[in-house]
Design a protein around this motif. Structure first.
Motif, PDB file in Angstrom:
ATOM      1  N   PHE A 165       0.790  -1.226   0.000  1.00  0.00           N
ATOM      2  CA  PHE A 165       0.000   0.000   0.000  1.00  0.00           C
ATOM      3  C   PHE A 165       0.829   1.287   0.000  1.00  0.00           C
ATOM      4  N   GLY A 166       2.070   1.236   0.453  1.00  0.00           N
ATOM      5  CA  GLY A 166       2.889   2.433   0.472  1.00  0.00           C
ATOM      6  C   GLY A 166       3.485   2.710   1.831  1.00  0.00           C
ATOM      7  N   ARG A 167       4.584   3.456   1.833  1.00  0.00           N
ATOM      8  CA  ARG A 167       5.353   3.683   3.062  1.00  0.00           C
ATOM      9  C   ARG A 167       4.559   4.429   4.126  1.00  0.00           C
ATOM     10  N   GLN A 168       3.590   5.268   3.722  1.00  0.00           N
ATOM     11  CA  GLN A 168       2.832   6.030   4.714  1.00  0.00           C
ATOM     12  C   GLN A 168       2.074   5.132   5.697  1.00  0.00           C
ATOM     13  N   TYR A 169       1.836   3.887   5.280  1.00  0.00           N
ATOM     14  CA  TYR A 169       1.103   2.971   6.161  1.00  0.00           C
ATOM     15  C   TYR A 169       1.942   2.532   7.361  1.00  0.00           C
TER      16      TYR A 169
END
Length: 398
Positions: A165-169
């Motif tokens: 989903f991406g690093r922000q998760y």
């Protein structure tokens, strides 16, 4: 062994020890997120391998080097709420890591996360010692196995919850930090009660902190223990960092198969951690240290010369034997200096983490220059340093 029959903790405090183990699990899980997120960070911010190495160095500085310092500070001025304070640093650092947009922001983020680890390990180990009710080996093993579990869960959760989903998760791991703070609350209340009890009975504190050896012999014994940590964690680094590469190169197994074989090794380390402490309670720390490290040598020296099946079996034996040593080593050191529990815990945890980090880098260069099999041919002899355990005084007799 220092006698504490007049201690306010007459029985082992299992609820506190379980809470400490869970706290250790959640802390090490959060710490392991950093290395597990390296591929995402490298891609998102176009980092070089040298910059990844710099991030690791900054993290190791705060997570390892600062541990003895925080331990010494809390030895002199104990604070009942030190554990949630440390976890708050980890929470802030993890959230910052999720949204960092440049190298300097990343370094600040991992530094802050490392501070949380520098507070938890010496402080939680101190409280584990105090809550043991005399069964220090069992208590320390329960505490240690929580860390083993957390360190192995972190990369798995990053792979499942962040990578797709991406690093922000990564910011969602802040929820685990909040859970850890909640788990720490009863520990803090128990520790506050303990400290208040000692303030009312200052003579009790003096009895509990009596050293079993002279200053010269204590310094010598601590030096021997650090040599043993050195030998243990260099060989452990070769397995935790490069075992899968070794199996793929030598036996042609798939990546998935190599991960399964690595899991077998990790299970062995958890089992060894659980057994080493209680055995040390019964037969003495020196015996466990001697057998755990030197007893690994036959398995480690044989492993580079056998087939896949026996390599997996021997790796299990190595993991079980070596991991049983750390609780015994740490407790031996704590019993040498019962008035410096935080300093000793921080020194040994910090030294272990630092050696593991440096060894991983050195062994990686060796693998590049001489091949991955050379790493195991050389490291196989490290457990022979267990011979120095012969020089340790037998505290059980004392």
């Amino acid at each position: 062994m220092v006698q504490t029959q007049t201690s306010p903790v007459r029985k082992i405090a299992f609820p506190i020890l379980i809470a400490l183990s869970v706290s250790h699990c959640l802390n090490d899980l959060l710490q392991s997120v950093i290395s597990a997120a390296y591929p995402l960070l490298k891609t998102d911010l176009s980092l070089s391998f040298a910059q990844i190495g710099l991030i690791t160095l900054v993290y190791q500085m705060s997570a390892s080097v600062f541990q003895p310092i925080t331990g010494l500070i809390f030895d002199k001025r104990p604070i009942a709420w030190s554990l949630p304070i440390g976890m708050t640093f980890s929470l802030v650092g993890i959230v910052s890591l999720a949204f960092a947009t440049n190298l300097y922001w990343l370094m600040v983020s991992v530094f802050v996360v490392g501070i949380g680890s520098s507070v938890l390990h010496p402080e939680a180990s101190r409280i584990t010692f105090l809550a043991s009710g005399g069964k220090r080996g069992l208590a320390q093993s329960l505490f240690q196995v929580g860390g083993n579990l957390g360190g192995s869960l972190g990369p798995l959760l990053v792979a499942l919850l962040v990578a797709p989903f991406g690093r922000q998760y990564i910011a969602w791991f802040a929820v685990l930090a909040l859970i850890a703070i909640w788990v720490m609350m009863p520990i803090c209340r128990w520790y506050r009660s303990y400290l208040n009890h000692l303030k009312k009975r200052p003579m009790l504190a003096k009895v509990q902190t009596k050293r079993p050896l002279s200053a010269k012999m204590t310094a010598f014994a601590v030096g021997v223990l650090l040599v043993l940590i050195f030998s243990k964690y260099i060989y452990m680094a070769s397995l935790t960092s490069y075992y899968t590469f070794y199996l793929i190169h030598k036996f042609g197994v798939t990546v998935q198969q190599s991960q399964i074989y690595l899991f077998v090794f990790l299970v062995a380390t958890a089992a060894g951690t659980l057994t080493g402490g209680p055995i040390g309670d019964k037969v003495g720390r020196k015996f466990v240290i001697w057998i755990s490290i030197l007893g690994t040598a036959p398995f480690s020296m044989l492993m580079p010369h056998v087939g896949l099946f026996w390599t997996v079996i021997l790796s299990f034996c190595v993991g079980f034997m070596l991991s049983s040593a750390f609780p015994a080593i740490l407790l031996y050191a704590q019993e040498l200096l019962p008035d410096k529990l935080g300093l000793i815990s921080g020194l040994f945890f910090g030294f272990a983490f630092g050696i593991a980090g440096i060894a991983s880098a050195v062994l990686g260069n060796m693998a590049d220059d001489y091949g991955i099999e050379a790493v195991y041919n050389v490291c196989a002899f490290m457990p022979l340093l267990g011979l120095v355990a012969w020089f340790l005084p037998n505290l059980k007799k004392r």
